[in-house]
Enzyme design. Structure first.
Site, mmCIF file in Angstrom:
data_model
loop_
_atom_site.group_PDB
_atom_site.id
_atom_site.type_symbol
_atom_site.label_atom_id
_atom_site.label_comp_id
_atom_site.label_asym_id
_atom_site.label_seq_id
_atom_site.Cartn_x
_atom_site.Cartn_y
_atom_site.Cartn_z
ATOM 1 N N ASP A 9 -53.474 14.663 -28.122
ATOM 2 C CA ASP A 9 -52.793 14.210 -26.905
ATOM 3 C C ASP A 9 -52.086 12.920 -27.326
ATOM 4 O O ASP A 9 -52.615 11.828 -27.164
ATOM 5 C CB ASP A 9 -53.850 13.962 -25.821
ATOM 6 C CG ASP A 9 -53.234 13.646 -24.469
ATOM 7 O OD1 ASP A 9 -52.218 14.268 -24.119
ATOM 8 O OD2 ASP A 9 -53.781 12.776 -23.760
ATOM 9 N N CYS A 24 -47.132 13.361 -22.409
ATOM 10 C CA CYS A 24 -46.714 13.225 -21.015
ATOM 11 C C CYS A 24 -45.256 12.755 -21.004
ATOM 12 O O CYS A 24 -44.884 11.858 -20.271
ATOM 13 C CB CYS A 24 -47.622 12.278 -20.249
ATOM 14 S SG CYS A 24 -47.635 10.614 -20.872
ATOM 15 N N ALA A 30 -57.978 9.797 -28.223
ATOM 16 C CA ALA A 30 -58.862 10.129 -27.104
ATOM 17 C C ALA A 30 -58.918 9.118 -25.969
ATOM 18 O O ALA A 30 -59.191 9.472 -24.828
ATOM 19 C CB ALA A 30 -60.278 10.334 -27.639
ATOM 20 N N PRO A 83 -58.196 6.623 -22.868
ATOM 21 C CA PRO A 83 -59.492 6.168 -22.340
ATOM 22 C C PRO A 83 -60.491 7.288 -22.055
ATOM 23 O O PRO A 83 -61.554 7.017 -21.500
ATOM 24 C CB PRO A 83 -59.085 5.480 -21.035
ATOM 25 C CG PRO A 83 -57.895 6.254 -20.574
ATOM 26 C CD PRO A 83 -57.155 6.647 -21.817
ATOM 27 N N GLY A 84 -60.162 8.530 -22.400
ATOM 28 C CA GLY A 84 -61.196 9.556 -22.331
ATOM 29 C C GLY A 84 -61.152 10.494 -21.140
ATOM 30 O O GLY A 84 -62.123 11.191 -20.881
ATOM 31 N N SER A 85 -60.008 10.539 -20.429
ATOM 32 C CA SER A 85 -59.924 11.497 -19.314
ATOM 33 C C SER A 85 -60.178 12.899 -19.848
ATOM 34 O O SER A 85 -60.968 13.663 -19.284
ATOM 35 C CB SER A 85 -58.535 11.493 -18.684
ATOM 36 O OG SER A 85 -58.053 10.187 -18.572
ATOM 37 N N LYS A 86 -59.490 13.198 -20.950
ATOM 38 C CA LYS A 86 -59.613 14.560 -21.479
ATOM 39 C C LYS A 86 -60.910 14.727 -22.261
ATOM 40 O O LYS A 86 -61.524 15.786 -22.214
ATOM 41 C CB LYS A 86 -58.385 14.915 -22.311
ATOM 42 C CG LYS A 86 -57.118 14.866 -21.460
ATOM 43 C CD LYS A 86 -55.874 15.207 -22.194
ATOM 44 C CE LYS A 86 -54.634 14.876 -21.369
ATOM 45 N NZ LYS A 86 -54.375 13.413 -21.215
HETATM 46 C C1 LIG Z 1 -51.611 9.525 -24.351
HETATM 47 S S1 LIG Z 1 -52.836 8.423 -24.818
HETATM 48 C C2 LIG Z 1 -54.270 9.443 -24.820
HETATM 49 C C3 LIG Z 1 -54.897 9.672 -23.468
HETATM 50 C C4 LIG Z 1 -56.236 10.343 -23.586
HETATM 51 N N1 LIG Z 1 -56.157 11.551 -24.361
HETATM 52 C C5 LIG Z 1 -56.825 10.632 -22.214
HETATM 53 O O1 LIG Z 1 -56.713 11.779 -21.764
HETATM 54 O O2 LIG Z 1 -57.433 9.740 -21.634
HETATM 55 C C6 LIG Z 1 -52.551 8.199 -26.502
HETATM 56 C C7 LIG Z 1 -53.644 7.474 -27.249
HETATM 57 O O3 LIG Z 1 -53.334 7.512 -28.631
HETATM 58 C C8 LIG Z 1 -53.843 6.376 -29.231
HETATM 59 N N2 LIG Z 1 -53.199 6.194 -30.527
HETATM 60 C C9 LIG Z 1 -52.027 5.603 -30.812
HETATM 61 N N3 LIG Z 1 -51.814 5.629 -32.127
HETATM 62 C C10 LIG Z 1 -52.867 6.270 -32.694
HETATM 63 C C11 LIG Z 1 -53.242 6.602 -34.019
HETATM 64 N N4 LIG Z 1 -52.455 6.296 -35.043
HETATM 65 N N5 LIG Z 1 -54.401 7.248 -34.216
HETATM 66 C C12 LIG Z 1 -55.203 7.566 -33.184
HETATM 67 N N6 LIG Z 1 -54.910 7.262 -31.908
HETATM 68 C C13 LIG Z 1 -53.762 6.628 -31.668
HETATM 69 C C14 LIG Z 1 -53.588 5.287 -28.213
HETATM 70 O O4 LIG Z 1 -54.480 4.221 -28.415
HETATM 71 C C15 LIG Z 1 -53.818 6.010 -26.892
HETATM 72 O O5 LIG Z 1 -55.116 5.771 -26.447
#
Ligand SMILES: C[S@@+](CC[C@H](N)C(=O)[O-])C[C@H]1O[C@@H](n2cnc3c(N)ncnc32)[C@H](O)[C@@H]1O
Lengths: 144, 294
Positions: free
Chosen positions: B175, B228, B109, B111-114
């Site tokens: 995501d 993305c 989630a 930084p939480g945009s979604k």
């Molecule tokens: C593409 S970003 C998400 C962006 C977010 N959904 C938004 O819209 O702001 C991917 C996220 O997955 C997290 N991440 C990476 N490995 C993970 C895991 N094993 N479990 C949960 N989150 C994880 C990262 O810390 C990162 O914040």
């Protein structure tokens, strides 16, 4: 970080403060506490044992060392106040969010701070003076 | 250009895609309907010298045609009235279509945009469990949740693949962390680190994440898997893995958004129903979105 649902008495105390000061109660939420922090949550009653919560809803404020409730800056939008709202200029609002104190004569006590567009904070006036209480991490530098 | 990248562009039928990825894109903001109506926000900002143009495929996103300052340095931003968010990043929550009162899991989630968009679409009613795996990620998530005045989000600290929710959620968003080719316009270094081996590593993680997400989904519930990036293995490949677990892929149609169908390769032909969003089609970041039904 332990989060616990607050009991009715504790919730009542906060709502009594909100009513006395802002003429409103926030009773539609679940209330949780974690150390000195108070959270409101508008969802269902969640069983927290299954989770590892880092936060539970919205940070409404904290209980300070003197055991009184201190609302968070953002709570100003949530509390639908009927009194003790202070409207200031945008320049004053920017200064406040940048960490500066606010000088405004008037009676003492807690006020919700707003501009003509919306709410931006909460402050306590003591002798015509709001000492800045915006946490350092949420201050805005380089404001337009 | 790396041979693997060249090959990918050919497979996607867009030999020039890498150049499009590098090009500067317009900036976008999302009006936070928990606080302000989009039309009102437009008026407020335009009075201050902004020019905004509504994006075609939702009611609350704007392209910033002109801004007199950094997008995050305004009073309105501090008041939570808008969130700076790429237009493509608004699509997965839209496809997820969370409703007020539902239980939603956002597995990756921060930084939480979604997350904040989901909370907005739910009008703060129902529950969003927003998960990420590092304490500092939960801190930045909270900062945005608090700024947007979202009150129905629980921040959960856990490795997504280790969560043990079983059929508890009406909607799940995964995501996923990915190779991020869509973000090349902001960070050209991504092209250097992108490699078949980095894809392989991420795929293993993505598979585990969608497995946990799918397990957490109620029967009849909807899950959205998004990235993305453009690699087929990280996108259609992962959806194919989900199909093997019993998932059904649903079609996605969004008025005003140009999308391209998923790449079938040797996968289950259902993957064709997933969508690819390319920068040259909508002036927004590259994205991949799949809508899955359990
Ligand atoms: C593409 S970003 C998400 C962006 C977010 N959904 C938004 O819209 O702001 C991917 C996220 O997955 C997290 N991440 C990476 N490995 C993970 C895991 N094993 N479990 C949960 N989150 C994880 C990262 O810390 C990162 O914040």
């Amino acid at each position: 970080m332990k989060f616990e649902y607050m009991n009715t008495n504790e919730v009542k105390k906060i709502n009594d403060f909100l009513e006395q000061r802002f003429g409103t109660r926030l009773e539609q939420y679940y209330y949780l506490k974690q150390r000195d922090r108070i959270w409101v949550f508008s969802g269902e009653h969640e069983k927290l044992e299954k989770l590892r919560p880092g936060f539970t809803g919205f940070r409404l404020g904290i209980i300070d060392k003197r055991r009184s409730f201190k609302p968070s800056q953002e709570s100003s939008t949530l509390i639908k106040a009927r009194k003790n709202v202070l409207e200031v200029s945008e320049k004053e609002a920017r200064n406040w969010l940048a960490g500066k104190d606010l000088k405004k004569q008037g009676v003492d006590g807690w006020f919700l701070l707003r501009t003509k567009t919306g709410f931006f904070g909460v402050g306590k006036r003591v002798q015509g003076f709001f000492r800045n209480i915006v946490p350092k991490r949420s201050r805005v530098i380089g404001f337009f | 250009m790396k041979p693997a990248l060249k090959k990918l562009c050919q497979e996607l039928g867009c030999p020039d895609l890498i150049n499009s990825l590098k090009q500067e894109l317009p900036r976008y903001i999302r009006a936070n309907q928990l606080i302000i109506k989009p039309e009102k926000l437009k008026k407020v900002l335009e009075k201050k010298g902004w020019t905004l143009k509504k994006i075609a495929w939702n009611d609350y996103g704007f392209k910033v045609v002109k801004a007199p300052c950094k997008l995050g340095n305004t009073l309105e931003h501090a008041m939570g009235m808008y969130y700076v968010q790429n237009a493509s990043s608004m699509i997965p929550p839209q496809v997820l279509n969370p409703l007020p009162g539902e239980r939603v899991l956002d597995l990756c989630a921060s930084p939480g945009s979604k997350t904040t968009q989901i909370s907005m679409l739910m009008k703060n009613k129902g529950v969003v469990v927003a998960n990420d795996y590092l304490p500092k990620k939960i801190v930045s998530l909270l900062r945005n949740v608090q700024k947007c005045r979202a009150t129905n989000v629980i921040g959960n600290l856990s490795r997504g693949e280790k969560t043990s929710f079983i059929e508890e959620f009406d909607k799940v968003l995964v995501d996923a962390p990915c190779t991020g080719l869509g973000a090349v316009h902001k960070d050209p270094k991504i092209l250097k680190t992108w490699s078949p081996s980095s894809i392989k590593k991420l795929c293993a993680k993505q598979k585990k994440l969608v497995e946990a997400g799918f397990k957490a989904l109620k029967k009849g519930g909807v899950m959205v898997y998004s990235t993305c990036t453009l690699s087929v293995e990280e996108n259609e490949g992962i959806v194919n893995h989900l199909i093997k677990l019993g998932a059904k892929v649903e079609s996605i149609k969004i008025k005003g958004l140009k999308t391209r169908p998923g790449i079938i390769r040797n996968y289950n032909p259902q993957v064709k129903k997933t969508v690819r969003v390319y920068p040259m089609d909508n002036q927004s970041e590259a994205f991949f979105i799949a809508r899955i039904k359990k």
